[in-house]
Design a protein around this motif. Structure first.
Motif: not given
Ligand code: SIN
Length: 283
Positions: A96-98, A242-244, A257-259, A268-270
């Protein structure tokens, strides 16, 4: 902290973050609404919105209220919208990205303020994003280490992440990122930055883009950087979102920071991401 806000601002569990309710981002925001969101971002490092099923044009209009848009040169963009980066993982992809702790754009001379990430399609479970608070991570260091870090600077680079020898080129996210020839940016920033809006001191190194301390070799830098990365990633400095579909996270790159967790194989996640220009950083 914001008092008497017309929005309902609810701090989330953990060290940082707040959900903002009572705002419809499909409608233009007036100056006081922008001011309240800006203040909440400064207070909490990342703010979250729910059920915002906005169009790409409305996403852009919202972002532009916080500064000029920074067009990411490495991400594929959303069809017809070059200013919106696409963060996509298909069911058959593994990488995945990030998927590691980082702060976006620290390799730029003037790092981006932050990003506004909108969930278009999310897996039934998994794919959460974690955030960590760099002000609390800094505050918890000993006075001795704070004094040592105070005058130090660090080198950040995009080359090893997005360049011709980057690891992702060996994975199945190859094709979702590009322009390896544009990965020429190196930048030097203070290790401890005075946040331009909150005025708090924040730790400004991250394991994705920081390559060494200025004036030190990479080998000499590695043990202290490793300590700082492990320290700042301690659970008590983090929160987990937690995304919706229709959720938005708007984070400040200088404070957090994020992860992006990669625990939803086969789904799929978009996400659509717009990044906003920042200001020069100083100690
Ligand atoms: C990102 O690192 O910008 C993506 C973060 C994500 O997809 O939750």
């Amino acid at each position: 902290m914001l008092r008497n806000s017309r929005f309902d601002i609810r701090p989330t569990n953990g060290a940082l973050g707040a959900e903002i309710h009572g705002v419809d981002l499909s409608q233009p925001l007036d100056d006081s609404g922008v001011g309240e969101i800006r203040q909440a971002l400064s207070d909490h490092g990342v703010v979250f919105f729910r059920e915002q099923n906005i169009t790409p044009e409305q996403h852009i209009a919202f972002a532009e209220r916080f500064g000029p848009i920074n067009v990411n040169r490495f991400f594929r963009h959303v069809e017809g919208h070059p200013r919106i980066a696409e963060v996509r993982k298909e069911p058959e992809q593994k990488a995945n990205i990030g998927g590691g702790w980082h702060t976006d754009h620290s390799y730029d001379q003037i790092p981006a303020l932050g990003s506004i990430l909108l969930a278009r399609e999310v897996p039934p479970r998994g794919g959460d994003t974690m955030f960590a608070c760099m002000a609390q991570a800094y505050d918890a260091l000993s006075d001795g280490l704070k004094a040592t870090l105070e005058g130090m600077r660090a080198v950040h680079s995009s080359r090893h992440v997005f360049g011709a020898t980057a690891n992702y080129l060996q994975t199945d996210i190859k094709g979702r990122l590009g322009n390896t020839e544009l990965a020429t940016q190196d930048a030097i920033h203070p290790v401890v930055v005075r946040h331009p809006e909150s005025g708090r001191k924040v730790l400004y190194v991250n394991s994705s883009f920081t390559v060494r301390f200025d004036g030190w070799t990479a080998q000499e830098s590695a043990p202290l950087l490793k300590f700082l990365y492990e320290h700042a990633a301690r659970p008590e400095f983090t929160t987990r979102f937690v995304w919706r579909e229709g959720s938005i996270a708007f984070w400040d790159n200088r404070a957090t920071w994020h992860y992006a967790l990669n625990d939803y194989q086969g789904e799929r996640r978009l996400m659509h991401r717009i990044t906003i220009e920042g200001v020069p950083l100083s100690a």
